[in-house]
Design a protein around this motif. Sequence first.
Motif, PDB file in Angstrom:
ATOM      1  N   LEU A 150       0.836  -1.198   0.000  1.00 31.11           N
ATOM      2  CA  LEU A 150       0.000   0.000   0.000  1.00 31.11           C
ATOM      3  C   LEU A 150       0.877   1.257   0.000  1.00 31.11           C
ATOM      4  N   PHE A 151       1.789   1.352   0.959  1.00 32.66           N
ATOM      5  CA  PHE A 151       2.648   2.534   1.046  1.00 32.66           C
ATOM      6  C   PHE A 151       3.583   2.632  -0.158  1.00 32.66           C
ATOM      7  N   TYR A 152       4.142   1.512  -0.575  1.00 32.74           N
ATOM      8  CA  TYR A 152       5.066   1.517  -1.710  1.00 32.74           C
ATOM      9  C   TYR A 152       4.396   2.087  -2.956  1.00 32.74           C
ATOM     10  N   ASN A 153       3.201   1.600  -3.271  1.00 37.53           N
ATOM     11  CA  ASN A 153       2.522   2.045  -4.492  1.00 37.53           C
ATOM     12  C   ASN A 153       2.149   3.525  -4.440  1.00 37.53           C
ATOM     13  N   LEU A 154       1.657   3.997  -3.311  1.00 37.89           N
ATOM     14  CA  LEU A 154       1.290   5.405  -3.217  1.00 37.89           C
ATOM     15  C   LEU A 154       2.515   6.317  -3.273  1.00 37.89           C
ATOM     16  N   ILE A 155       3.569   5.944  -2.555  1.00 35.88           N
ATOM     17  CA  ILE A 155       4.770   6.778  -2.551  1.00 35.88           C
ATOM     18  C   ILE A 155       5.490   6.703  -3.895  1.00 35.88           C
ATOM     19  N   GLU A 156       5.549   5.519  -4.504  1.00 39.42           N
ATOM     20  CA  GLU A 156       6.184   5.391  -5.817  1.00 39.42           C
ATOM     21  C   GLU A 156       5.477   6.265  -6.853  1.00 39.42           C
ATOM     22  N   ASN A 157       4.151   6.262  -6.854  1.00 41.79           N
ATOM     23  CA  ASN A 157       3.415   7.133  -7.777  1.00 41.79           C
ATOM     24  C   ASN A 157       3.704   8.594  -7.486  1.00 41.79           C
ATOM     25  N   GLY A 158       3.784   8.944  -6.201  1.00 44.94           N
ATOM     26  CA  GLY A 158       4.095  10.315  -5.830  1.00 44.94           C
ATOM     27  C   GLY A 158       5.454  10.760  -6.342  1.00 44.94           C
ATOM     28  N   ILE A 159       6.403   9.845  -6.355  1.00 44.43           N
ATOM     29  CA  ILE A 159       7.737  10.151  -6.884  1.00 44.43           C
ATOM     30  C   ILE A 159       7.718  10.181  -8.412  1.00 44.43           C
ATOM     31  N   LYS A 160       7.120   9.154  -8.987  1.00 44.05           N
ATOM     32  CA  LYS A 160       7.123   8.988 -10.448  1.00 44.05           C
ATOM     33  C   LYS A 160       6.459  10.156 -11.176  1.00 44.05           C
ATOM     34  N   SER A 171       1.360  10.914   6.277  1.00 45.56           N
ATOM     35  CA  SER A 171       1.009  10.994   7.692  1.00 45.56           C
ATOM     36  C   SER A 171       0.175   9.780   8.089  1.00 45.56           C
ATOM     37  N   LEU A 172       0.348   9.386   9.339  1.00 47.32           N
ATOM     38  CA  LEU A 172      -0.342   8.224   9.884  1.00 47.32           C
ATOM     39  C   LEU A 172      -0.852   8.604  11.271  1.00 47.32           C
ATOM     40  N   ASN A 173      -2.151   8.421  11.490  1.00 51.47           N
ATOM     41  CA  ASN A 173      -2.761   8.741  12.777  1.00 51.47           C
ATOM     42  C   ASN A 173      -3.885   7.745  13.034  1.00 51.47           C
ATOM     43  N   ALA A 174      -4.368   7.737  14.263  1.00 49.83           N
ATOM     44  CA  ALA A 174      -5.497   6.878  14.614  1.00 49.83           C
ATOM     45  C   ALA A 174      -6.260   7.507  15.761  1.00 49.83           C
ATOM     46  N   ASP A 175      -7.526   7.147  15.844  1.00 49.51           N
ATOM     47  CA  ASP A 175      -8.305   7.454  17.027  1.00 49.51           C
ATOM     48  C   ASP A 175      -8.795   6.110  17.562  1.00 49.51           C
ATOM     49  N   HIS A 176      -9.792   6.098  18.402  1.00 52.20           N
ATOM     50  CA  HIS A 176     -10.260   4.839  18.985  1.00 52.20           C
ATOM     51  C   HIS A 176     -11.043   3.962  17.999  1.00 52.20           C
ATOM     52  N   ASN A 178     -10.576   4.368  14.090  1.00 58.31           N
ATOM     53  CA  ASN A 178     -10.032   4.258  12.737  1.00 58.31           C
ATOM     54  C   ASN A 178      -8.546   4.576  12.652  1.00 58.31           C
ATOM     55  N   LEU A 179      -7.929   4.003  11.640  1.00 54.41           N
ATOM     56  CA  LEU A 179      -6.566   4.320  11.228  1.00 54.41           C
ATOM     57  C   LEU A 179      -6.690   5.294  10.059  1.00 54.41           C
ATOM     58  N   TYR A 180      -5.922   6.384  10.091  1.00 58.36           N
ATOM     59  CA  TYR A 180      -5.966   7.389   9.033  1.00 58.36           C
ATOM     60  C   TYR A 180      -4.592   7.511   8.384  1.00 58.36           C
ATOM     61  N   ILE A 181      -4.563   7.391   7.085  1.00 58.28           N
ATOM     62  CA  ILE A 181      -3.330   7.533   6.317  1.00 58.28           C
ATOM     63  C   ILE A 181      -3.579   8.611   5.276  1.00 58.28           C
ATOM     64  N   PHE A 218       3.886  23.453  -9.360  1.00 54.01           N
ATOM     65  CA  PHE A 218       3.370  22.285  -8.665  1.00 54.01           C
ATOM     66  C   PHE A 218       1.863  22.130  -8.814  1.00 54.01           C
ATOM     67  N   GLY A 219       1.428  20.895  -8.833  1.00 52.36           N
ATOM     68  CA  GLY A 219       0.030  20.549  -8.659  1.00 52.36           C
ATOM     69  C   GLY A 219      -0.073  19.954  -7.265  1.00 52.36           C
ATOM     70  N   GLU A 220      -1.158  19.254  -6.984  1.00 48.99           N
ATOM     71  CA  GLU A 220      -1.251  18.559  -5.704  1.00 48.99           C
ATOM     72  C   GLU A 220      -2.260  17.437  -5.815  1.00 48.99           C
ATOM     73  N   THR A 221      -1.877  16.286  -5.294  1.00 49.79           N
ATOM     74  CA  THR A 221      -2.780  15.146  -5.195  1.00 49.79           C
ATOM     75  C   THR A 221      -2.717  14.644  -3.769  1.00 49.79           C
ATOM     76  N   VAL A 222      -3.893  14.394  -3.182  1.00 52.42           N
ATOM     77  CA  VAL A 222      -3.973  13.911  -1.806  1.00 52.42           C
ATOM     78  C   VAL A 222      -4.833  12.655  -1.770  1.00 52.42           C
ATOM     79  N   PHE A 223      -4.234  11.554  -1.306  1.00 44.84           N
ATOM     80  CA  PHE A 223      -4.954  10.311  -1.061  1.00 44.84           C
ATOM     81  C   PHE A 223      -5.216  10.239   0.436  1.00 44.84           C
ATOM     82  N   THR A 224      -6.491  10.083   0.819  1.00 48.14           N
ATOM     83  CA  THR A 224      -6.878   9.985   2.221  1.00 48.14           C
ATOM     84  C   THR A 224      -7.519   8.622   2.437  1.00 48.14           C
TER      85      THR A 224
END
Length: 135
Positions: free
Chosen positions: A23-33, A44-49, A51-54, A120-126
């Motif tokens: 999961l992380f590899y594919n998202l970060i690789e696309n971000g670089i590519k 960023s990685l966070n959680a509450d009681h 959910n996990l949020y990436i 720059f543009g910007e793409t955000v995957f949540t």
Amino acid sequence: NVTVELSGDAVLYLASRQLMNDLFYNLIENGIKYNVDGGWIRVSLNADHKNLYIKVADSGVGIPEDCVEHIFERFYRVDKARSRETGGTGLGLSIVDSIISSHGGRIKVVSKPVADGEKFGETVFTIKIPLKHKK
């Protein structure tokens, strides 16, 4: 020449290490590519009681609005001409979507392509994945 920034909390989540790596590899690789010289990727990685949020954001070329709904389809490529120079199969985001779905989660994407005169543009995957607590 892309800077990667990591932030967030230490989160304990029981999952397949290989799937989370993919999961992380594919998202970060696309971000670089698909980024630009001097660009950035912020993870960023966070959680509450519950959910996990990436969040994975990048300053790359962006995704045209009419393509966003298709990017999780197998073999889909936004820019077919550029795909020859960057390589890849068009499976990365389909794999990401499958991993998230298998964990009961959801992924959203918001993208602003590079506009004329801008660098720059910007793409955000949540990503939101439910935590499973044992009682």
